[in-house]
Each structure stands twice: as structure tokens, then as C-alpha cells.
Write a protein that holds these residues in place. Structure first.
Motif, PDB file in Angstrom:
ATOM      1  N   TYR A 192       0.801  -1.220   0.000  1.00  0.00           N
ATOM      2  CA  TYR A 192       0.000   0.000   0.000  1.00  0.00           C
ATOM      3  C   TYR A 192       0.838   1.275   0.000  1.00  0.00           C
ATOM      4  N   PRO A 198      -6.698   9.517  -2.945  1.00  0.00           N
ATOM      5  CA  PRO A 198      -7.514   9.655  -1.735  1.00  0.00           C
ATOM      6  C   PRO A 198      -8.488   8.485  -1.594  1.00  0.00           C
ATOM      7  N   ALA A 199      -8.615   7.964  -0.379  1.00  0.00           N
ATOM      8  CA  ALA A 199      -9.491   6.803  -0.189  1.00  0.00           C
ATOM      9  C   ALA A 199     -10.009   6.732   1.241  1.00  0.00           C
ATOM     10  N   VAL A 201     -11.053   3.867   3.993  1.00  0.00           N
ATOM     11  CA  VAL A 201     -10.892   2.457   4.340  1.00  0.00           C
ATOM     12  C   VAL A 201     -11.936   2.134   5.408  1.00  0.00           C
ATOM     13  N   TYR A 223      -5.145   1.593   5.347  1.00  0.00           N
ATOM     14  CA  TYR A 223      -5.118   2.960   5.879  1.00  0.00           C
ATOM     15  C   TYR A 223      -3.743   3.302   6.441  1.00  0.00           C
ATOM     16  N   SER A 226      -0.587   3.358   3.761  1.00  0.00           N
ATOM     17  CA  SER A 226      -0.657   4.123   2.512  1.00  0.00           C
ATOM     18  C   SER A 226      -0.432   5.608   2.794  1.00  0.00           C
ATOM     19  N   LYS A 230      -5.979   9.931   3.558  1.00  0.00           N
ATOM     20  CA  LYS A 230      -6.824   8.756   3.751  1.00  0.00           C
ATOM     21  C   LYS A 230      -7.721   8.976   4.959  1.00  0.00           C
ATOM     22  N   SER A 231      -8.849   8.267   4.984  1.00  0.00           N
ATOM     23  CA  SER A 231      -9.716   8.241   6.163  1.00  0.00           C
ATOM     24  C   SER A 231     -10.021   6.790   6.500  1.00  0.00           C
ATOM     25  N   HIS A 301      -8.494  10.351  10.358  1.00  0.00           N
ATOM     26  CA  HIS A 301      -8.019  10.970   9.118  1.00  0.00           C
ATOM     27  C   HIS A 301      -6.509  11.109   9.149  1.00  0.00           C
TER      28      HIS A 301
END
Length: 302
Positions: A192, A198-199, A201, A223, A226, A230-231, A301
């Protein structure tokens, strides 16, 4: 809002054929969309092992009611195709899954024209979402790679049209695979560190995989490992089907909870609407409600 009380009328069209290569079974998709509206964002959804375009209706219908056009391919591992672990083609299905998603993205305009939706989508707001094996498949579109047995990252499968994603109960790293997983699912070794898109999880706090010797935190690797942004959305009592996202009263659902399914669906749509700069109110409200949920669910976050 109950699951069957959708905010607006939606429609579904299937099957829509999609041209692709390297497959002895034709690729087709189901398209679900709001009956009205223009400049609609798109979700390409990758199902979990053995499912098909006909699953995940509780999620997909809510996303369409929230204003998304959802495109669902049926991958080769669908039960209806009968390819078990011992089928010689099984070892390469993970690659065919990724090729399926690329074919859908590369032919999106034609797919939507066949579905009667020409001119109604926003090509700059396309997301990829997947559950379980579909989560790992989608991760590659966002920049994750698959490590070989020596730990060397494989090729880059990222797709330029995917601007955001959501991984639901997605595979963790491969250093704790059970012997069965090592033998049959050696591709479950995601890296990852290059998943830059942006993603969101989504994980269940009680999701204990039979494929890993680690606990539920295995599913948070996407998460933690990576790059930002990310959230992470954790549902404390959620198991692998997160309340039954594949369908009502499905046999493999061990934590049946329609309200939990609605929560997962709404978390994904709220996150994507915020990330796409369309509407941040629902995501802000969800983050605030998590703080007041007495630990039932959490949002982080980075």
C-alpha cells in the motif's frame, strides 16, 4: 431512513456488455442510476469473492439514491462461472479482475450510452469501490501493487480516471497469511506504500479473517500503510460483511444489521461527495456523529 425508503427513484439496467480480452467468458456490467439528474459522479464497484453484478443491492441502491451512477462488473470468480480454487484459471483471476475494472473505466462512455445515460455523468468525478477481494482489486487502481514471493512490487495498475476510492474489508499485508491462503491466494500480498489516491478504508472491529493469523487490525493496513490523504471508518461490532452489504439474509452474513449496512453505504457516499467537492455536509455530520456514538463507530483521518 429505512433501506427500502429511498430518497429518489432509481433505475437499473443489465446486462451491458463490455469489450475485453483474455477472458473466455464475456464481461458484462449492471448499471444503477438516479432516474433524474445530470453531472452525476460515478462509482465502479468490485464485488467480493464468488459474488456478481447481482449482489450488494443494499449498498448500490443507496448510492444511486444519493446521486451516483454505479457500474458493477461480474468478475470470473462469480459462483455462476464455477471456477473453484482448483481451476487452473484461478491463479490469474486477480489479474483478470483488475483488467475487468480497466475495461469498464476505458469503455465508460459506451457503457453509459448503452444504459441510456449518455451525457449525464461527470467524467472528472469517478471513484472505485470494492469489498473484500474487490477491495484489494480496487486498491491497485488507486496505486497499490502486489508483491511477489520475494517481496518485489509488481506492475503499476493505477488508472488515471479514478480520482477517489473506498476499500471495504480489504486484504491486509501478506506476511501473516495462513497456509491455505499462501497456497491458493498468493496474490494477497498488497503493497500500500504507493496507494496515493484519496481513499476511505472501512473496517469491522470484529472482522477475524480465516486467511490471516492476525486479528481485525489486518484490515486496517490499507489505511495505516498508505500515503495521505486517507480516512479510516471503523465499525466496532462489524464483521466481514459489515452487517450484510452483499444482500439481505445472505447465508455468509454473520452480523446481520440493516442499519449497519445503511451506515456503511452512507459513509462511502458522504466521503466521496466531500472528496469530490460536491457536498461536505454529510461527511462532516458523520464525523461529528462518530464522536457522539459511544464508540459504536470511529472516524480517523490523515
Amino acid at each position: 431512513m429505512h433501506l427500502h425508503q429511498l430518497a429518489q427513484q432509481i433505475m437499473a439496467i443489465k446486462p451491458v456488455p463490455v469489450p475485453t480480452t483474455g477472458r473466455d467468458i464475456d464481461l458484462a456490467v449492471k448499471v444503477t442510476a438516479p432516474v433524474s439528474g445530470h453531472d452525476l459522479p460515478v462509482i465502479v464497484f468490485s464485488h467480493g469473492n464468488a459474488w456478481s453484478m447481482d449482489g450488494y443491492e443494499p449498498l448500490v441502491d443507496r448510492w444511486a439514491a444519493a446521486g451516483f451512477v454505479v457500474v458493477q462488473p461480474t468478475h470470473l470468480d462469480a459462483r455462476r462461472h464455477g471456477l473453484g480454487f482448483d481451476d487452473p484459471r484461478f491463479g490469474t483471476i486477480w489479474r483478470v479482475r483488475i483488467a475487468d475494472l480497466h475495461a469498464v473505466l476505458d469503455n465508460l462512455d459506451d457503457i453509459l450510452t448503452q444504459a441510456g445515460l449518455a451525457g449525464r455523468i461527470d467524467r472528472e468525478r469517478v471513484a472505485a469501490v470494492g469489498h473484500s477481494w474487490g477491495g484489494q482489486s480496487v486498491g491497485t487502481l488507486l496505486g497499490a501493487r502486489v508483491l511477489d514471493a520475494d517481496g518485489t512490487p509488481g506492475e503499476d495498475f493505477s488508472h488515471p480516471s479514478v480520482k477517489a476510492g473506498a476499500l471495504l474489508a480489504a486484504t491486509g499485508t501478506g506476511d501473516s497469511l495462513t497456509p491455505f491462503a499462501v497456497e491458493h491466494l498468493p496474490f494477497m500480498r498488497p503493497d500500500y506504500s504507493t496507494m496515493t489516491t484519496p481513499a476511505l478504508v472501512v473496517t469491522g472491529g470484529k472482522d477475524q479473517s480465516a486467511l490471516s493469523t492476525r486479528g481485525p487490525e489486518w484490515f486496517t493496513d490499507a489505511y495505516h500503510l498508505s500515503p495521505a490523504p486517507k480516512s479510516l471508518f471503523t465499525i466496532t461490532d462489524g464483521e466481514h460483511t459489515l452487517g450484510g452489504i452483499a444482500g439481505e439474509q445472505v447465508a455468509e452474513t454473520s452480523d446481520e444489521d440493516p442499519a449497519r449496512v445503511a451506515l456503511v453505504a452512507d459513509a462511502v457516499s458522504a466521503y466521496l461527495l466531500d472528496t469530490f467537492d460536491l457536498d461536505g455536509t454529510a461527511w462532516k455530520a458523520l464525523t461529528e456523529s462518530a464522536a457522539a456514538s459511544d464508540g459504536a463507530y470511529r472516524v480517523e483521518h490523515k
